[in-house]
Design an enzyme around this catalytic site. Structure first.
Site, short mmCIF file in Angstrom:
data_model
loop_
_atom_site.label_atom_id
_atom_site.label_comp_id
_atom_site.label_asym_id
_atom_site.label_seq_id
_atom_site.Cartn_x
_atom_site.Cartn_y
_atom_site.Cartn_z
N ASP A 158 -32.25 74.22 -103.16
CA ASP A 158 -33.04 72.48 -103.11
C ASP A 158 -32.21 71.43 -102.15
O ASP A 158 -33.05 70.59 -102.08
CB ASP A 158 -32.03 72.57 -104.81
CG ASP A 158 -30.54 72.93 -104.89
OD1 ASP A 158 -30.09 73.26 -104.14
OD2 ASP A 158 -29.88 72.87 -106.09
N GLU A 218 -30.59 67.18 -114.05
CA GLU A 218 -32.22 67.06 -112.42
C GLU A 218 -33.38 66.33 -113.29
O GLU A 218 -33.75 65.36 -112.62
CB GLU A 218 -32.61 68.33 -112.12
CG GLU A 218 -31.57 68.49 -111.48
CD GLU A 218 -30.41 69.38 -111.64
OE1 GLU A 218 -30.00 69.75 -113.06
OE2 GLU A 218 -29.15 70.42 -111.12
C1 DMJ Z 1 -24.17 68.93 -109.14
O1 DMJ Z 1 -23.56 70.16 -108.80
C2 DMJ Z 1 -25.45 68.73 -107.73
O2 DMJ Z 1 -26.49 67.88 -108.95
C3 DMJ Z 1 -26.19 69.46 -107.37
O3 DMJ Z 1 -26.84 68.81 -106.49
C4 DMJ Z 1 -26.96 70.96 -107.71
N1 DMJ Z 1 -25.60 70.87 -108.98
C5 DMJ Z 1 -25.00 70.32 -109.57
C6 DMJ Z 1 -25.71 69.93 -111.44
O4 DMJ Z 1 -27.28 70.66 -111.92
#
Ligand code: DMJ
Length: 586
Positions: free
Chosen positions: A350, A486
């Site tokens: 991602d 998100e």
């Molecule tokens: C966070 O630590 C950050 O946004 C990361 O990029 C993805 N996982 C978590 C939130 O869901």
């Protein structure tokens, strides 16, 4: 390929869209807080700014003069607990039909580091009258306070609150929630809480510990959190701590390929991959750049930037991509991608995509290879991963594994609408904005079509209409919700850039559902195991640090009509929602 650091002295920008910057005073001299008391004496009616952006970092006015516009009617629907408490044109870049606006900075980046940079909060003294906060923002403050109450009482100084058992869990043993929440408290205007947390950082946050930390997680949460708090507050304590952790993380880059190991012992200065493999995760090694690059700019020490830029150069040149889409793993010995053939915008890949765009923005839109990789990847998404569901024809991003499309989408993918919108705001092709709008609708439906109104961790979309079936299907193993940010993050970007109130309304619904199903009466919020069971969502007894670091911060910003509250032409958020300054704002 990658330009070196821009000159450390701050430039005066003159552009068609910018007026001179203004910023809040530092924490040390408490100017920002003092200003707030001035605001109390001289209240002005709310005005919504959608005009030229101005650099401004200061907490919004927290005292409860509530917004009386169209928000007020909606707010009545649900009781809320808040009452308790000179432009220089450069050549246009185009990429496969995408036209990128001319860069508007007045100076090219220098290849030399001259002197350490000062925090962005100290750059200007002019202040605009702050926009008072509204009722929904008050509800976010109340939620934050409730979460903080639990953390303070049962988990103070520890990594995560376990709100049901009234205890805590440790991951790195570094007060993760407290650090992640620092800049949120600043932005929400929670002075007392901030000061108390600052004291803990000053006296108890010690990195000389024999403990293994994950490079990516500690970079985005700890290094990112300390750097952004330094910028917002101007308090050098946070920069000192950032330097300390930054230096201690550097052994991770001592690998044959220079692709960093996943884990570092910050006390011993040793690094290693996970026990079972010599691979690192692609998203992890390519989503630490904003933070290390900024650390170089602030300290004048180029080693941090060099290390992370090398990773990006390497990945840029690497074969094994599929129309710009990257596999999920990379080997620290060979430097090659491994486990080829699986492509996702979800877990393990991602933030690679997010940081391509954000590094390009951070560096003042000079580093063309980052932009090329980003643009190519979005084309790859369109070609291989986009589909529409039935019956509502929702556009979603699926996965591609060994030649087969899977209609599976992680909630994590919901960062993408916000990132696409940010790119479009920065001059990229308008169809990125169109795609962003379609995808955020899908992410909202991932909440709205579920019994609790909360999204599960993963959904599968129906590709064929079936009587009685919704677009979203949930497998039993995927029906947990970790209080992730998100969707709210993307709602914030979409609202900032379009002004369409429906995005605020969707966020408001989500906040209410978090309050309904995840709030623990004695303090804190909890992850839940079953978003499909409103009568028993099965609390998991854990409040992730990103709930305070990201989710509530993005909620607060989403409900704000003040474009200068973390101005997106001046700041770029790291992947943990910690705002870092753009070096050469456009
Ligand atoms: C966070 O630590 C950050 O946004 C990361 O990029 C993805 N996982 C978590 C939130 O869901």
């Amino acid at each position: 390929m990658y330009s070196a650091l821009p000159p450390p002295q701050r430039r005066d920008f003159i552009s068609v869209t910018l007026s001179p910057g203004e910023a809040a005073g530092g924490y040390n001299n408490s100017k920002a807080w003092r200003r707030r008391s001035c605001w109390r004496k001289h209240p002005k009616p709310l005005h919504v700014r959608r005009g030229p952006p101005n650099l401004q970092i200061r907490p919004p006015r927290r005292e409860a003069r509530l917004q009386t516009q169209d928000d007020a009617g909606r707010a009545k629907e649900e009781p809320h607990p808040a009452d308790k408490e000179e432009k220089t044109e450069k050549s246009v870049i185009s990429w496969r039909g995408a036209v990128i606006e001319p860069d508007q900075s007045t100076e090219p980046p220098s290849s030399k580091i001259k002197e350490p940079e000062k925090p962005s909060s100290l750059e200007g003294e002019d202040q605009k009258e702050p926009v008072p906060i509204n009722e929904r923002q008050m509800a976010v403050i109340e939620a934050f306070r409730h979460a903080w109450k639990g953390y303070k009482e049962f988990a103070w100084g520890h990594d995560e609150l376990k709100p049901l058992s009234k205890s805590y869990s440790e991951w790195f043993g570094l007060g993760l929630t407290l650090i992640d929440a620092l800049d949120t408290m600043w932005i929400l205007g929670l002075k007392e809480e901030f000061e108390e947390a600052r004291k803990w950082v000053a006296t108890d946050l010690l990195f000389d510990k024999n403990v293994d930390v994950n490079l990516f997680e500690s970079t985005i949460r700890i290094l990112g959190g300390l750097l952004s708090t330094y910028h917002l507050s101007g308090d050098s304590l946070f920069l000192e701590k950032a330097k300390d952790i930054g230096n201690r993380l550097m052994p991770a880059f001592n690998t044959p390929s220079k692709i960093p190991y996943s884990d570092v012992n910050i006390g011993r200065g040793t690094a290693h991959p996970p026990r079972w493999t010599s691979d690192s995760t692609v998203a992890e090694v390519t989503s630490i750049q904003l933070e290390f690059r900024e650390l170089s700019r602030l300290t004048g020490d180029e080693k941090f930037k060099k290390a992370v830029d090398e990773v990006m150069k390497h990945v840029h040149a690497l074969s094994g991509k599929n129309d710009g889409l990257v596999p999920m793993f990379i080997n620290t010995n060979s430097g090659q991608f491994t486990h080829l053939g699986v492509y996702t915008l979800g877990a393990r890949a991602d933030s690679y995509y997010e940081y391509l765009l954000k590094q390009w923005i951070q560096g003042g839109k000079q580093e063309n290879e980052l932009l090329e990789d980003y643009m190519r990847a979005i084309e790859g998404v369109k070609k291989h991963l986009l589909q529409r569901s039935q019956p509502k024809k929702l556009t979603f991003v699926g996965e591609f594994a060994h030649g087969h499309f899977s209609a599976k989408m992680d909630h994590l993918v919901c960062f993408l609408p916000g990132t696409l919108a940010l790119g479009a705001h920065n001059g990229l092709t308008a169809d990125h904005m169109e795609l962003a709008k379609a995808l955020i609708e899908t992410c909202y439906q991932m909440y709205a079509q579920v019994e609790t109104g909360l999204s599960p961790e993963i959904v599968h979309f129906n590709l064929h209409a079936q009587k009685g079936h919704k677009d979203v299907e949930i497998k039993p193993a995927d029906r947990h919700n970790l209080l992730r940010p998100e969707t709210v993050e993307s709602l914030f970007y979409l609202y900032r850039f379009t002004g369409d109130k429906k995005y605020q309304d969707w966020g408001w619904e989500i906040l209410q559902n978090f309050n309904k199903y995840t709030r623990v009466p004695t303090g804190g919020y909890t992850s839940i195991n079953n978003v499909q069971n409103p009568s028993n969502p099965e609390p998991r007894d854990k409040m992730e640090s990103f709930f305070l670091g990201e989710t509530l911060k993005y909620m607060f910003l989403l409900f704000s009509d003040d474009v200068d509250l973390i101005n997106l032409d001046k700041y770029v958020f790291n992947t943990e929602a910690h705002p870092l300054p753009i070096w050469a704002p456009a």
